[in-house]
Design a protein around this motif. Structure first.
Motif, mmCIF file in Angstrom:
data_model
loop_
_atom_site.group_PDB
_atom_site.id
_atom_site.type_symbol
_atom_site.label_atom_id
_atom_site.label_comp_id
_atom_site.label_asym_id
_atom_site.label_seq_id
_atom_site.Cartn_x
_atom_site.Cartn_y
_atom_site.Cartn_z
ATOM 1 N N ALA A 115 -0.689 4.427 -10.137
ATOM 2 C CA ALA A 115 -0.493 5.877 -10.268
ATOM 3 C C ALA A 115 -1.503 6.638 -9.403
ATOM 4 C CB ALA A 115 -0.644 6.288 -11.734
ATOM 5 N N GLY A 154 -1.779 5.582 -5.742
ATOM 6 C CA GLY A 154 -3.241 5.499 -5.857
ATOM 7 C C GLY A 154 -3.660 4.129 -6.365
ATOM 8 N N GLY A 155 -4.825 4.083 -6.985
ATOM 9 C CA GLY A 155 -5.269 2.858 -7.623
ATOM 10 C C GLY A 155 -6.085 1.951 -6.736
ATOM 11 N N PRO A 156 -6.453 0.780 -7.281
ATOM 12 C CA PRO A 156 -7.338 -0.144 -6.567
ATOM 13 C C PRO A 156 -6.878 -0.541 -5.162
ATOM 14 C CG PRO A 156 -7.147 -0.777 -8.868
ATOM 15 C CD PRO A 156 -6.165 0.340 -8.655
ATOM 16 N N PRO A 157 -5.568 -0.754 -4.901
ATOM 17 C CA PRO A 157 -5.211 -1.161 -3.532
ATOM 18 C C PRO A 157 -5.712 -0.162 -2.485
ATOM 19 C CG PRO A 157 -3.343 -1.489 -4.995
ATOM 20 C CD PRO A 157 -4.381 -0.745 -5.788
ATOM 21 N N HIS A 206 -8.061 2.109 -2.887
ATOM 22 C CA HIS A 206 -9.526 2.199 -2.955
ATOM 23 C C HIS A 206 -10.168 1.118 -2.072
ATOM 24 C CE1 HIS A 206 -13.534 2.599 -4.761
ATOM 25 N NE2 HIS A 206 -13.554 1.272 -4.759
ATOM 26 N N TYR A 207 -9.721 -0.119 -2.259
ATOM 27 C CA TYR A 207 -10.344 -1.226 -1.519
ATOM 28 C C TYR A 207 -9.951 -1.223 -0.041
ATOM 29 C CZ TYR A 207 -12.091 -2.980 -5.915
ATOM 30 O OH TYR A 207 -12.769 -3.099 -7.100
ATOM 31 N N TYR A 228 0.832 -1.209 0.000
ATOM 32 C CA TYR A 228 0.000 0.000 0.000
ATOM 33 C C TYR A 228 0.863 1.254 0.000
ATOM 34 C CZ TYR A 228 -3.538 -3.446 0.428
ATOM 35 O OH TYR A 228 -4.323 -4.522 0.138
ATOM 36 N N TYR A 262 -1.735 1.247 -12.887
ATOM 37 C CA TYR A 262 -2.495 0.626 -11.803
ATOM 38 C C TYR A 262 -2.228 1.339 -10.474
ATOM 39 C CZ TYR A 262 -4.391 -3.238 -8.956
ATOM 40 O OH TYR A 262 -5.125 -3.996 -8.085
#
Lengths: 292, 255
Positions: free
Chosen positions: B120, A49-52, A54-55, A45, B118
């Protein structure tokens, strides 16, 4: 040094938690499973940014979180990587974990990161250096950290302290807590031919803040002796469950993590292991709790 | 001690360091090999997860052998492994056994761009409506801000088609390598990374925008590369891709 007591708004409960894997983000958010908490590897982490993020943000809003570092190389014979420590601090500021832990091991030398938890000799020189590093981590994070007992495959001729003596003295010097990895106890005890129960009986359990349970693989060494490998790619083994019951009878009910980092199974498999840990915890940990 | 230990872990030809021992004997090679194996296997696995199309194109054995050579030559310099493997494309370009597959390094560049996108920083893309208030006479002076996830990959090989069929199809489509070069845009407008094929001239256009050129200058560069470059189509394409996060007029409006 003195370490401020835990003052976090979302402490890790004395329940079973599960290591969070991207494969299970949707299961957790959609299914809202009844597990006590989650743990993440801090390094996963550290992106922008990104999905990690976010989730994890969504999951953190519903569950307590523990942050487990794997790359700080606290056992390094050189200085700590300040940039990496700053990244760890940023993860902690962002996610406000109930517990923060790292390993008694090293993984970086001369700027090269080896991506494994490499062993340290148990001697005064190492003790002094690791204590300095733990102090630095705790003063940077402004909180107590837990240090995990390692699984090891070799020993050092220069070691003149036992692992227990080393950890006990480290706690005394730094005020850090301990993460008791029961699978690591079983792996190291088997690999170095000592009694895992005696190790647990000598472990300074009053400083334990968390327990880890994971799977191991099996091989043979140069002398055809059993050689266990801390692979985190299978279910917790039966002898490790037995040792866990032994440990929990000493520690009392304690946050316990189910760790699976490789060959990650479908979510329900890990949820079952978490339930099993809670059954053991309730059955065996109550003596200690009622004695308080 | 750690210097010698680290060198021996990375180089299996070295002996187990002095002072390393076990209850079954000193300098135990099989035990020490566990560390060697952990280091290489875990890092090769990181690369296999990061370069799934390369893995599919060359197969498991070739990939793992190549990745091992890469790890030996370029071990990680940071514990943040999401940043590891940047140099794999350049490595494949020089890797002798990969010579018969000259498109590999461009496919690797595309996969690296995917990984970069992914992780960024997140930024909200603009819609066509956000751009509607701009006066026609201001358009040539517009400077666009692109999402941090944007990359372009340009190749003399059909890199988009190769990537696309290998990443998503159970049975890969046959691809004619002589069909000419392709360029791709990689961007993550929301949670999903998107890879799109770019029209001719667009690489120069997007690259110029990424460097902060105004629309007129970017258009000029694109026309120089490809006379059939169409500005309308390309701007519409960029907006539809969610690649634009803001704009400004020098000395004026900023969004």
């Amino acid at each position: 040094m003195s370490v401020p007591p835990e003052q976090h708004d979302d402490p890790i409960p004395a329940r079973a938690g599960v290591g969070l894997k991207p494969e299970h983000y949707a299961d957790i958010l959609d299914g809202a499973p009844d597990v006590g908490w989650f743990e993440v590897h801090a390094e996963n982490y550290m992106g922008e940014g990104g999905p990690p993020h976010h989730y994890l943000t969504a999951i953190r809003s519903r569950y307590p979180l523990s942050v487990h570092g794997v790359g700080l190389s606290i056992g390094s014979d050189g200085p700590l990587d300040r940039a990496h420590l700053a990244r760890l601090a940023a993860v902690c500021d962002r996610y406000r974990p109930g517990l923060v832990s790292e390993h008694l091991a090293w993984s970086t030398h001369d700027g090269t990161y080896l991506n494994d938890l490499l062993p340290v000799p148990y001697d005064d020189e190492t003790l002094r250096r690791v204590a300095e590093h733990v102090d630095e981590v705790q003063s940077t994070l402004g909180r107590q950290m837990l240090l995990e007992n390692p699984s090891t495959y070799v020993q050092f001729e220069s070691s003149d302290l036992s692992e227990i003596e080393f950890l006990t003295e480290l706690v005394k010097r730094t005020g850090c807590g301990l993460l008791l990895d029961v699978n690591n106890v079983f792996v190291s005890a088997t690999n170095h031919a000592y009694d895992a129960r005696a190790y647990l009986d000598a472990f300074p359990v009053e400083h334990v803040g968390e327990i880890h349970l994971g799977g191991h693989a099996e091989d043979r060494d140069d002398g055809d002796a059993r050689l266990l490998i801390d692979a985190h790619g299978s279910a917790v083994a039966d002898p490790v469950w037995d040792l866990y019951a032994h440990a929990i009878a000493r520690t009392g009910e304690m946050p316990t993590l189910i760790e699976r980092d490789n060959d990650v199974p479908p979510w329900p498999v890990l949820e079952d292991e978490a339930r099993r840990a809670e059954r053991v915890m309730r059955a065996r940990g109550s003596n200690r709790v009622s004695a308080r | 001690m750690q210097r010698v230990f680290a060198r021996s872990v990375l180089d299996a030809a070295r002996t187990v360091p002095d002072g390393v021992t076990s209850h079954t004997g000193p300098r135990p090679k099989r035990r020490f090999d566990v560390y060697r194996n952990n280091v290489y296997v875990s890092l090769i696995d990181v690369l296999a997860g990061r370069y799934p199309v390369i893995l599919r194109l060359v197969g498991d054995d070739f990939f793992r052998a190549a990745a091992r050579c890469f790890v030996e030559a370029c071990p990680p310099r940071s514990p943040v492994l999401m940043e590891y493997g940047d140099g794999f494309a350049a490595f494949l370009e020089e890797f002798e056994p990969a010579r018969p597959l000259p498109y590999l390094s461009d496919v690797a560049r595309l996969e690296w761009a995917w990984n970069r996108a992914y992780h960024a920083a997140d930024r909200q893309p603009l819609s066509a409506d956000d751009l509607a208030p701009i006066a026609a006479e201001d358009v040539p002076r517009l400077v666009f801000e692109l999402l941090p996830s944007v990359s372009v990959v340009s190749s003399p090989y059909p890199v988009f088609s190769i990537w696309s069929t290998n990443i998503s199809d159970v049975e890969v489509e046959p691809i004619d390598l002589a069909s000419g070069g392709e360029d791709a845009l990689v961007v993550r407008p929301h949670l999903e990374v998107e890879v799109r094929r770019l029209p001719h001239g667009a690489v120069g256009f997007v690259s110029a925008l990424a460097e902060g050129a105004c629309l007129a200058a970017a258009c000029e560069r694109a026309m120089a590369e490809s006379p059939e470059f169409d500005l309308q189509t390309n701007i519409a394409g960029l907006i539809a891709s969610g690649a634009i996060s803001g704009y400004r007029l020098p000395g004026g409006t900023e969004i």
